[in-house]
Write an enzyme that holds these catalytic residues in place. Structure first.
Site, PDB file in Angstrom:
ATOM      1  NE  ARG A  80       1.642  -4.854  11.842  1.00 21.82           N
ATOM      2  CZ  ARG A  80       3.291  -5.554  11.413  1.00 21.82           C
ATOM      3  NH1 ARG A  80       4.048  -5.550  10.667  1.00 21.82           N
ATOM      4  NH2 ARG A  80       3.228  -3.683  10.200  1.00 21.82           N
ATOM      5  NE  ARG A 140       7.459  -3.543   6.422  1.00 19.60           N
ATOM      6  CZ  ARG A 140       6.150  -2.656   6.277  1.00 19.60           C
ATOM      7  NH1 ARG A 140       5.315  -2.557   5.127  1.00 19.60           N
ATOM      8  NH2 ARG A 140       5.141  -3.498   7.516  1.00 19.60           N
ATOM      9  NE  ARG A 178       6.405  -0.641  10.923  1.00 24.66           N
ATOM     10  CZ  ARG A 178       5.085  -0.783   9.363  1.00 24.66           C
ATOM     11  NH1 ARG A 178       4.717   0.106   8.405  1.00 24.66           N
ATOM     12  NH2 ARG A 178       4.206  -1.080  10.311  1.00 24.66           N
ATOM     13  NE  ARG A 227      -4.927  -0.112   9.924  1.00 22.40           N
ATOM     14  CZ  ARG A 227      -2.980   0.200   9.548  1.00 22.40           C
ATOM     15  NH1 ARG A 227      -3.217  -1.149  10.639  1.00 22.40           N
ATOM     16  NH2 ARG A 227      -2.360   0.628   8.479  1.00 22.40           N
ATOM     17  CE  LYS A 237      -2.197  -0.876   4.127  1.00 23.11           C
ATOM     18  NZ  LYS A 237      -1.856  -2.132   3.880  1.00 23.11           N
TER      19      LYS A 237
HETATM   20  P1  ADP Z   1       0.828  -1.698   8.631  1.00 23.05           P
HETATM   21  O1  ADP Z   1      -0.736  -1.773   8.037  1.00 23.05           O
HETATM   22  O2  ADP Z   1       2.485  -3.135   8.234  1.00 23.05           O
HETATM   23  O3  ADP Z   1       0.831  -2.961  10.569  1.00 23.05           O
HETATM   24  P2  ADP Z   1       1.049   0.694   9.216  1.00 23.05           P
HETATM   25  O4  ADP Z   1       2.640   1.410   9.246  1.00 23.05           O
HETATM   26  O5  ADP Z   1      -0.078   0.677   7.979  1.00 23.05           O
HETATM   27  O6  ADP Z   1       1.045  -0.680   9.437  1.00 23.05           O
HETATM   28  O7  ADP Z   1       0.873   1.379  10.844  1.00 23.05           O
HETATM   29  C1  ADP Z   1       1.442   0.670  11.788  1.00 23.05           C
HETATM   30  C2  ADP Z   1       0.769   0.899  12.506  1.00 23.05           C
HETATM   31  O8  ADP Z   1      -0.090   1.651  13.418  1.00 23.05           O
HETATM   32  C3  ADP Z   1      -0.760  -0.145  12.913  1.00 23.05           C
HETATM   33  O9  ADP Z   1      -0.196  -1.439  13.340  1.00 23.05           O
HETATM   34  C4  ADP Z   1      -1.398  -0.171  13.996  1.00 23.05           C
HETATM   35  O10 ADP Z   1      -0.418   0.138  15.464  1.00 23.05           O
HETATM   36  C5  ADP Z   1      -1.315   1.282  13.995  1.00 23.05           C
HETATM   37  N1  ADP Z   1      -1.824   2.175  13.235  1.00 23.05           N
HETATM   38  C6  ADP Z   1      -2.448   2.324  11.800  1.00 23.05           C
HETATM   39  N2  ADP Z   1      -3.261   3.119  11.231  1.00 23.05           N
HETATM   40  C7  ADP Z   1      -4.140   2.967  11.999  1.00 23.05           C
HETATM   41  C8  ADP Z   1      -5.707   2.863  12.224  1.00 23.05           C
HETATM   42  N3  ADP Z   1      -6.284   3.661  11.282  1.00 23.05           N
HETATM   43  N4  ADP Z   1      -6.424   2.630  13.485  1.00 23.05           N
HETATM   44  C9  ADP Z   1      -5.835   1.995  13.869  1.00 23.05           C
HETATM   45  N5  ADP Z   1      -4.470   1.860  14.876  1.00 23.05           N
HETATM   46  C10 ADP Z   1      -3.788   2.152  13.425  1.00 23.05           C
END
Ligand code: ADP
Ligand code: ZN
Length: 217
Positions: free
Chosen positions: A172, A129, A161, A93, A17
Site C-alpha cells: 500500500r 492499529r 484490518r 487516489r 486521515k
Molecule cells: P488505507 O489508505 O489505509 O489503505 P483505506 O481504508 O482508505 O485505507 O482503503 C482501504 C482499501 O480500499 C485500499 O487499500 C484500496 O484497496 C481501497 N480503496 C480505498 N479508496 C480507494 C480509491 N480511491 N481508489 C482505489 N481503491 C481504493
C-alpha cells in the site's frame, strides 16, 4: 470558502486521515466520505461493488478506477453533499480519479489538505492499529479499548484490518508513492494544497487543519 465546503484529505496510510476527518466532519457538519469505509461496508454486505473490490483490497492493491469513480460521484451528488459539501478521505487516489472528479463536478475541490507523516512513523502506527468493525473507530495495541477488544463507542468488535499485515502494508505504501503522491504536485499547481505536519499531538493537528479550512472559507 463559499459554502458548501469541498475538501479532500491526502496522506499516506496511517497518517491519521480517518481520525482527523471525523473530527472536522463533526466540527463543521460536513459529510465525511471515506472510500475505504464505503468499500469495506460493501464487502461486508456483499454487494456487486463489494465483490469486485474485495480481492484488490485484501492484497493492498487499489480497486480499479472505473469501479470506484462512479460510486464516489454518485455519493457526491446526494443532497447532504450538495448542501453541505464533503470531506473526502481516500479519494482521489490516482491522477485518473482526480481528473474524473474534476470533469464530473465543476469546482469539485476548494481545498486539499496534505497530512504529512514520515514513513517510519506510519509503519509503526499501521502495525499496531486495531479498528472497530462496527463504527470504524481506531485504537492501537498501546491505546486499546477499556474492556478487552470491545469498542468503547458502539460495543463492536475491535480487530486488526486484513490489509494491516506487513506484506499488504508495504504494498500500500509503495502504491501511495507511485500513484497517489503525484497528486500533491497536481493540487499544489492548482493552488489548492495546504500541507499539515501530521505526526504531533492530535488536537494540534486538528487545529492546523481547521486553520487551513478557515483561511479559504
Ligand atoms: P488505507 O489508505 O489505509 O489503505 P483505506 O481504508 O482508505 O485505507 O482503503 C482501504 C482499501 O480500499 C485500499 O487499500 C484500496 O484497496 C481501497 N480503496 C480505498 N479508496 C480507494 C480509491 N480511491 N481508489 C482505489 N481503491 C481504493
Ligand atoms: Zn465501534
Amino acid at each position: 470558502m463559499n459554502k458548501p465546503f469541498r475538501i479532500a484529505m491526502l496522506g499516506k496510510q496511517g497518517a491519521g486521515k480517518g481520525t482527523q476527518c471525523s473530527r472536522i466532519s463533526d466540527q463543521f457538519s460536513i459529510p465525511h466520505i471515506s472510500t475505504g469505509d464505503m468499500l469495506r461496508q460493501a464487502v461486508k454486505v456483499g454487494t456487486e461493488f463489494g465483490l469486485k473490490a474485495a480481492e484488490f483490497m485484501e492484497r493492498g492493491d487499489l480497486v480499479p478506477d472505473d469501479v470506484i469513480i462512479g460510486t464516489v460521484v454518485e455519493r457526491l451528488t446526494q443532497d447532504d453533499a450538495v448542501d453541505r459539501g464533503y470531506l473526502l478521505d481516500g479519494f482521489p487516489r490516482t491522477l485518473a480519479q482526480a481528473k474524473a472528479l474534476d470533469s464530473a463536478i465543476e469546482g469539485a475541490l476548494k481545498l486539499v489538505v496534505n497530512l504529512d507523516v514520515a514513513t517510519d512513523i506510519v509503519l509503526e502506527r499501521l502495525s499496531s492499529r486495531r479498528v472497530c468493525e462496527g463504527c470504524g473507530r481506531t485504537y492501537s495495541t498501546t491505546n486499546p479499548p477499556t474492556n478487552g477488544w470491545v469498542c468503547d463507542t458502539c460495543g463492536g468488535e475491535v480487530v486488526q484490518r486484513a490489509d494491516d499485515t506487513p506484506d499488504a502494508i508495504s504494498r500500500r505504501l509503495a502504491i501511495y508513492d507511485e500513484l497517489t503522491s503525484p497528486l500533491i504536485d497536481w493540487y499544489s499547481e492548482k493552488g489548492l494544497l495546504v500541507t499539515v505536519e501530521g505526526s504531533g499531538d492530535l488536537d494540534i493537528v486538528t487545529s492546523k487543519i481547521v486553520e487551513a479550512i478557515n483561511s479559504v472559507a
